[in-house]
Every structure is written in C-alpha cells, then in structure tokens.
Scaffold this active site. Structure first.
Site, PDB file in Angstrom:
ATOM      1  N   ASP A  56      -2.598   1.016   7.190  1.00 38.94           N
ATOM      2  CA  ASP A  56      -1.986   0.725   5.900  1.00 38.94           C
ATOM      3  C   ASP A  56      -1.652  -0.754   5.725  1.00 38.94           C
ATOM      4  O   ASP A  56      -1.662  -1.285   4.623  1.00 38.94           O
ATOM      5  CB  ASP A  56      -0.725   1.580   5.725  1.00 38.94           C
ATOM      6  CG  ASP A  56      -1.047   3.047   5.785  1.00 38.94           C
ATOM      7  OD1 ASP A  56      -2.097   3.432   5.250  1.00 38.94           O
ATOM      8  OD2 ASP A  56      -0.258   3.816   6.383  1.00 38.94           O
ATOM      9  N   ASP A  61       0.856  -1.185   0.000  1.00 40.45           N
ATOM     10  CA  ASP A  61       0.000   0.000   0.000  1.00 40.45           C
ATOM     11  C   ASP A  61       0.887   1.230   0.000  1.00 40.45           C
ATOM     12  O   ASP A  61       1.842   1.312   0.762  1.00 40.45           O
ATOM     13  CB  ASP A  61      -0.900  -0.016   1.244  1.00 40.45           C
ATOM     14  CG  ASP A  61      -1.758   1.237   1.333  1.00 40.45           C
ATOM     15  OD1 ASP A  61      -2.545   1.442   0.398  1.00 40.45           O
ATOM     16  OD2 ASP A  61      -1.608   1.995   2.297  1.00 40.45           O
ATOM     17  N   GLU A 114      -1.543  -0.998  -5.964  1.00 41.01           N
ATOM     18  CA  GLU A 114      -2.768  -0.273  -6.285  1.00 41.01           C
ATOM     19  C   GLU A 114      -2.513   0.664  -7.453  1.00 41.01           C
ATOM     20  O   GLU A 114      -1.440   1.242  -7.583  1.00 41.01           O
ATOM     21  CB  GLU A 114      -3.266   0.504  -5.070  1.00 41.01           C
ATOM     22  CG  GLU A 114      -2.260   1.477  -4.523  1.00 41.01           C
ATOM     23  CD  GLU A 114      -2.767   2.203  -3.310  1.00 41.01           C
ATOM     24  OE1 GLU A 114      -3.854   2.754  -3.388  1.00 41.01           O
ATOM     25  OE2 GLU A 114      -2.063   2.214  -2.290  1.00 41.01           O
TER      26      GLU A 114
END
Ligand code: ZN
Length: 461
Positions: free
Chosen positions: A436, A256, A350
């Site tokens: 996170d 992340d 991501e």
C-alpha cells in the site's frame, strides 16, 4: 447585493434543542412539507404527456370554435379549447391548474394553520423540481420517489428574509438582522437563534461564525431524526471568504485507501480503520431482536404498532444506536480530513468506485463501514475552502506498478499481485515494496502528472 451574485458559500449545521411547543410546530411543518411534495409528485403523473394524449384521442380538440359574443354582438373564433376528463369543453382560462396552485388551503384546510411557515410549501416545490432535474441530468439517479411518513429523517425548509434594513446608514444583511438570526454577537457553544414561527430556539455551535461584514443567510432547513435529534442547517453566502486560509507548508501527500487500514500515506503513516459498525454490531443485534419480538407480540394481540409504547421505546433505542455509529464515524472523518488539509498543500487520492467494490460481498460490510466516499467529499470541499489543492486520480495499476522502475506486474509473464500479498519484490529491479505504501507513492506521482508538475521541480508558491 443579491444573494445569487455572491461568490462564496458555506453551510452551517448545528444541533438544536427545541422545547415541547416548538417540537409540535416543527412536526406540523415537516408534515406539510412532505404532503406538498408528495401531492406535486402525484399530480406530475396524472398530468403527464401520456395521460393528456389519451384524453386528446378520446375527445379530439377542435381547431377552432365559433361562438356568438353577446356583449360585442359578433361571432368570435375561439382557439385552444379543450375537453376535461368528463368530456365537457373547457376554455383556456379554466384549464386545469398545476403546481402549487392546486394544493391550496381551500382544498386542504389544515394547510392554512397559523403555525405553518409561509415558505414551507414553496421550498417543498423547489425540492420537487430539483428532484426531476436530477433525474434528467444525473445518470442512474432514478425518478423522484414519494416521501414516507416513516422515513428516519423528516425536514422542512424556510428562507431568511431581510426587510426594513436601514440602507441609508449603510446597514447590510448579516447574521444578526434577518428573519433568521443569531441573538448574540460572537456566539459560541450553547446560544440562541430566532426562526420564523418557532421563535427563540436553543442551538449548539461547534465553530466560530465567519467574520465577513456582509453575509446573507439563504435557505434554512430544520430536520428531525428518528433518534429524536433536531438539527438546523443554513446556507450562507458572502462576497468575502467565509473561512480562513491555512498557512502553506510546502508539503505534498498521496494516500492509498485499503481494507486493512483506513489509509496509508506517502510518509509511511498508517491510519487504522476504526470499524465503528463492527464494534457495535453485537449490541445492535441484541436490541433489534428485542424490537422484532415486540413487533411480533403486537401483531399477535392485534395492536397497532403506533399504540405499543414498549415497541416505540425500543425503536427509539435502535435508532439512537445507529445514530451513535454515524456520529462517531463522522467525527473521525472530519478530524482526519481537516488534519490532512491543514498539514499539506497538495493531497492526492484515488477516485474509488465504491459501487463496483460493494459487489464483492466479502468486502461490502467493511467498505460501507469505513465511509471513504464521505471522506473524499470532505477533502473535496475543504481543500478549496482553506486554499489548498486536492486531486483525484484514476487508481488503475497504482498497486501493480513498481514505483522505482515503473514495471507493471502481470506483464512479461509475471503474475498479478493478489489481495493477500502485502509485501512483494519487483522482478525487474528487485526493489522490496510494502504493497500500500508503494501504491500511495504511485498515486502521488499520478497527481503530479495530472497537475503537470515534474516531481523534482515541485514547489508550492
Ligand atoms: Zn521495479
């Protein structure tokens, strides 16, 4: 084998150290390349359909014209007659020339300079064509822009050609027998390469060259930065893999990206954000103040900036500082992305939309400083190159979802997590989450879903 049929491609980029004479030749070529590109672009506007239609309205084209031919002694029907700008009739054969035909050495004598590479103009035309292609195919790309003389990067391209190879005795194109070639087998560190017009030029190779038998060097670009650094980058093609495969490790990783750290992964590792720009900001501000002071002084005394030596010296200093930040950041991103690809078979990240995030002014500087987009680009090309898998997933709800029970925050009367909440408890299953770390686990889960591999069955062959 032709280079267009070759399967594998790789870019090689190296720092170059030209001597004084070579620097002059590079300057001539970059100037010519920029000039040709700009001329083509300018012509594309004056030759545009709108402009032609205006001419056609003013001087309508006759459908056909009958003229007496003296040699054949008969009347001939001419078609495709046109008027030029002044209103006189011109035949098809004398129609206005387009493209490179119009930018000739007769018109611009300095384009016939013996130091100019014969392929500079041709490559500038290809750049120009691909700029229009990008405009048509890529949303938001915009029309091609004129290249500025003051731009911080100037470049020109040439091609490697293979002539006079002894094909009967099985000589195939490689890195050592084209018009662009390495002068030593297995070069490493400081070495020399040969380029058309430039001759022998010193370069620094940071990596070993690929070992495939048949390799073609395709396009070679020589670029110079305002900080005074020279680079040579070449595209090489081959039918054999150009990079070695990394051994399989059987491990998968999700990460992340966040403002606080550079990234946090599913193993709980935090990579700190190095903030190179922020670290150098005070020093940069100081040097830029000096630069603008010298600029003001030059304007007061009505001197040209190009003639002010102290101004130019300071300009170089500022450019070098910016370049240093770039190099530091680039090295960091390369090291980290290679480490991830080397140690894991599957990496899931991501797909961030930097542009939207940049609209948030509070975060804009942090985001543009970290270089996530560059990082994703590196993972994207390194994974297939070394036989690993990299997947990008939609980051929607990855932060707001509880990994254990898949409860989404903000639903059933609960409040959404804000940026300040670094740790939280799930109201549904009471699990404690580090924000996170939880997001990274969700991202990995999304990656499994995208690849259609159930969590527990996941095994990489
Ligand atoms: Zn939960």
């Amino acid at each position: 084998m032709r280079k267009t049929e070759m399967k594998y491609m790789l870019g090689l980029k190296m720092r170059a150290f030209p001597n004084h004479k070579q620097k002059k030749i590079i300057k001539k070529n970059t100037d010519a390349s920029r000039f040709v590109y700009n001329q083509l672009l300018a012509n594309s506007y004056t030759d545009s359909a709108i402009h032609r239609n205006k001419l056609d309205k003013k001087y309508p084209i006759p459908k056909y014209t009958v003229r007496f031919n003296r040699i054949k002694k008969c009347f001939i029907v001419h078609q495709n007659w046109r008027y030029n700008k002044k209103g006189t009739l011109i035949t098809k054969s004398t129609k206005r020339k387009t493209g490179l035909d119009r930018i000739t050495a007769d018109k611009y004598p300095w384009l016939g300079d013996k130091d100019l590479d014969s392929l500079t103009a041709y490559n500038a035309q290809i750049n120009y064509q691909s700029a229009w292609k990008t405009f048509r195919q890529v949303h938001d790309a915009g029309v091609p822009k004129f290249k500025r003389k003051s731009a911080s990067k100037q470049s020109y391209s040439t091609n490697c050609q293979y002539v006079g190879l002894d094909k009967k005795h099985g000589e195939v194109p490689n890195l050592f027998n084209g018009t662009v070639r390495f002068l030593k087998q297995n070069p490493h560190g400081y070495c020399h390469i040969k380029l058309p017009k430039l001759g022998k030029i010193k370069v620094y190779l940071s990596k070993e060259l690929p070992k495939a038998k048949e390799i073609r060097i395709a396009r070679v670009t020589i670029s110079v930065h305002s900080s005074g650094e020279y680079y040579i980058s070449m595209l090489i093609k081959s039918n054999d893999p150009l990079a070695s495969l990394y051994p399989k490790t059987g491990s998968a990783l999700g990460y992340d990206l966040n403002i606080k750290n550079f990234l946090i992964d599913t193993n709980g590792n935090e990579v700190a954000n190095p903030k190179y720009y922020r670290r150098m900001r005070d020093k940069l501000a100081k040097e830029q103040r000096i630069l603008s002071r010298r600029c003001r002084r030059a304007k007061k005394t009505k001197h040209k900036l190009s003639e002010c030596k102290n101004y130019q010296k300071q300009k170089l200093k500022v450019a070098q500082l910016y370049r240093r930040i770039y190099r530091q950041r680039n090295a960091f991103l390369h090291n980290l992305s290679t480490a991830l690809i080397k140690n894991h078979d599957l990496v899931v990240g991501e797909n961030l939309k930097s542009r939207n995030m940049l609209k948030n002014h509070a975060l804009a500087m942090s985001i543009s400083d970290v270089g996530w987009r560059t990082f994703i680009g590196m993972l994207e090309y390194k994974a297939p190159l070394h036989g690993k898998t990299f997947v990008l997933v939609n980051p929607a709800y990855t932060t707001q979802t509880c990994y254990d029970c898949k409860f989404v925050m903000g639903k059933k009367g609960t409040k959404k997590l804000t940026l300040q909440m670094r740790e939280w408890d799930c109201p549904n299953c009471n699990a404690h989450h580090i924000r996170d770390y939880n997001a990274a686990k969700n991202i990995l889960g999304k990656g499994y879903m995208a690849l259609k591999i159930p969590d527990y069955e996941y095994k990489f062959s």
